[in-house]
Write a protein that holds these residues in place. Sequence first.
Motif, short mmCIF file in Angstrom:
data_model
loop_
_atom_site.label_atom_id
_atom_site.label_comp_id
_atom_site.label_asym_id
_atom_site.label_seq_id
_atom_site.Cartn_x
_atom_site.Cartn_y
_atom_site.Cartn_z
N MET A 210 0.82 -1.22 0.00
CA MET A 210 0.00 0.00 0.00
C MET A 210 0.86 1.27 0.00
O MET A 210 1.80 1.39 0.79
CB MET A 210 -0.85 0.06 1.28
N PHE A 211 0.46 2.21 -0.85
CA PHE A 211 0.95 3.59 -0.79
C PHE A 211 0.09 4.24 0.29
O PHE A 211 -1.13 4.25 0.20
CB PHE A 211 0.76 4.24 -2.16
N ILE A 212 0.75 4.76 1.34
CA ILE A 212 0.01 5.12 2.55
C ILE A 212 -0.23 6.63 2.63
O ILE A 212 0.70 7.43 2.55
CB ILE A 212 0.79 4.68 3.81
N GLY A 213 -1.49 6.97 2.83
CA GLY A 213 -1.85 8.39 2.92
C GLY A 213 -2.60 8.70 4.20
O GLY A 213 -3.04 7.81 4.94
N ALA A 214 -2.73 10.01 4.45
CA ALA A 214 -3.51 10.50 5.59
C ALA A 214 -4.12 11.83 5.20
O ALA A 214 -3.75 12.42 4.19
CB ALA A 214 -2.60 10.67 6.81
N ALA A 215 -5.06 12.29 6.02
CA ALA A 215 -5.67 13.60 5.78
C ALA A 215 -5.09 14.59 6.78
O ALA A 215 -4.53 14.19 7.81
CB ALA A 215 -7.18 13.51 5.97
N GLU A 216 -5.20 15.86 6.46
CA GLU A 216 -4.79 16.88 7.44
C GLU A 216 -5.64 18.12 7.20
O GLU A 216 -5.97 18.45 6.06
CB GLU A 216 -3.29 17.18 7.27
N ASN A 217 -6.01 18.75 8.30
CA ASN A 217 -6.76 20.00 8.19
C ASN A 217 -5.86 21.16 8.59
O ASN A 217 -5.62 21.38 9.78
CB ASN A 217 -8.00 19.95 9.10
N PRO A 218 -5.34 21.93 7.61
CA PRO A 218 -4.41 23.02 7.95
C PRO A 218 -5.09 24.16 8.69
O PRO A 218 -4.41 25.07 9.16
CB PRO A 218 -3.94 23.52 6.58
N PHE A 219 -6.41 24.13 8.80
CA PHE A 219 -7.15 25.28 9.34
C PHE A 219 -7.68 25.07 10.76
O PHE A 219 -8.20 25.99 11.36
CB PHE A 219 -8.32 25.62 8.40
N ALA A 220 -7.55 23.85 11.28
CA ALA A 220 -8.12 23.58 12.61
C ALA A 220 -7.27 24.26 13.69
O ALA A 220 -6.07 24.44 13.53
CB ALA A 220 -8.18 22.08 12.85
N ASP A 221 -7.93 24.64 14.75
CA ASP A 221 -7.22 25.25 15.88
C ASP A 221 -6.69 24.17 16.81
O ASP A 221 -7.28 23.10 16.90
CB ASP A 221 -8.20 26.15 16.66
N PRO A 222 -5.60 24.40 17.51
CA PRO A 222 -4.72 25.55 17.40
C PRO A 222 -3.78 25.41 16.19
O PRO A 222 -3.14 24.37 16.02
CB PRO A 222 -3.93 25.52 18.72
#
Length: 311
Positions: free
Chosen positions: A159-171
């Motif tokens: 598997m090519f492994i990925g994840a999500a990220e939210n650059p806008f969440a606090d802090p």
Amino acid sequence: MKTTTPSKLEKIIAAGHYAVTSECGPPRDGRPGVIEEKGKMIGKHVDAINVTDNQTAVVRQCSLSACIRLKSMGLEPVLQMVTRDRNRIGMQSDILGATAWGIHNILCLTGDHQRFGDHPNAANVFDMDSTRLIQTVKMMRDEGKLLGGHEMHEGRPKMFIGAAENPFADPFEIRVLRLAKKVKAGAQFIQTQCIYNMEKFKEWMRQLCDMGLHEKVAILAGLTPMKNVGMARYMKNRVPGMDVPDAIVKRLAGVPKEKQAEEGINILLEQIEELKQVKGIKGFHIMAIEWEEKVPEIVERAGLYPRPEVD
Ligand SMILES: Cc1cc2nc3c(=O)[nH]c(=O)nc-3n(C[C@H](O)[C@H](O)[C@H](O)COP(=O)(O)OP(=O)(O)OC[C@H]3O[C@@H](n4cnc5c(N)ncnc54)[C@H](O)[C@@H]3O)c2cc1C
């Protein structure tokens, strides 16, 4: 860049092309044709198709089955897997099942809390979080081991492994540090939350590049076209973690109702052009929620079509 798996998505990125991914939301019933139709609609215009896993904690047809359907159509699925609904036994089992069907991309997520979905009283699992899931897939792939210690002599996941990220969440200050943890755990690509606040996103990318993370992980910028000003207001005011600047709401409100969808696409195309100038961006993840028919037009108008061929 050297590739580690048979994933087409990984090869596209390694060859230095901008990757283009999009997502298909499975239906809230058992019809077989819905995913097939969506796959046909966008398949030629993207390098890989994510299949969401009961997104917003609302019950839908399962991601693995929809991925198998896409794979059988000759398309490249990205299996989204949340840790909310299954424990480590169930998740490892599904990863092995996906491997048996030649699925080579996974997006590891903790998932939306069930409180926000259509079964708010359901028991959650959260036996692991997304980072632990990333580590688990990496261990299964690179060491051929299951969490319980069993060694696989054949049939390891690739598997090519990925994840999500939210650059806008606090802090905001800890966003890049959280990303660094996922990268350390083994994330090779990141699909971000939808971007509307370009200045904040660029600042996140700057911090990420300062830490050298852009050389370790491929950032695919998440984009969702606005269908109308009502959607923009809803995203701004009602969706947690979403950062929609007033300027976008005003711009959509400033055009007649029947032209707002077109304006939403124009905004997204301008964003792609701006993002192409941002250091570290390796591609675009277009989440056209229940508007998949617009994906081919977006990809073509953004100058990202035809998609490159890789071996
Ligand atoms: C591209 C993309 C695809 C998605 N697909 C799905 C899907 O298929 N199904 C679904 O249910 N959801 C999906 N989501 C939603 C996502 O799971 C939630 O937004 C989640 O809260 C954050 O992403 P994660 O799952 O990687 O959580 P993680 O980054 O692993 O975060 C884990 C938990 O910690 C919390 N957390 C995050 N940041 C902080 C912080 N700074 N301080 C304290 N706590 C924090 C989060 O709220 C979350 O509950 C998707 C999101 C994106 C961006």
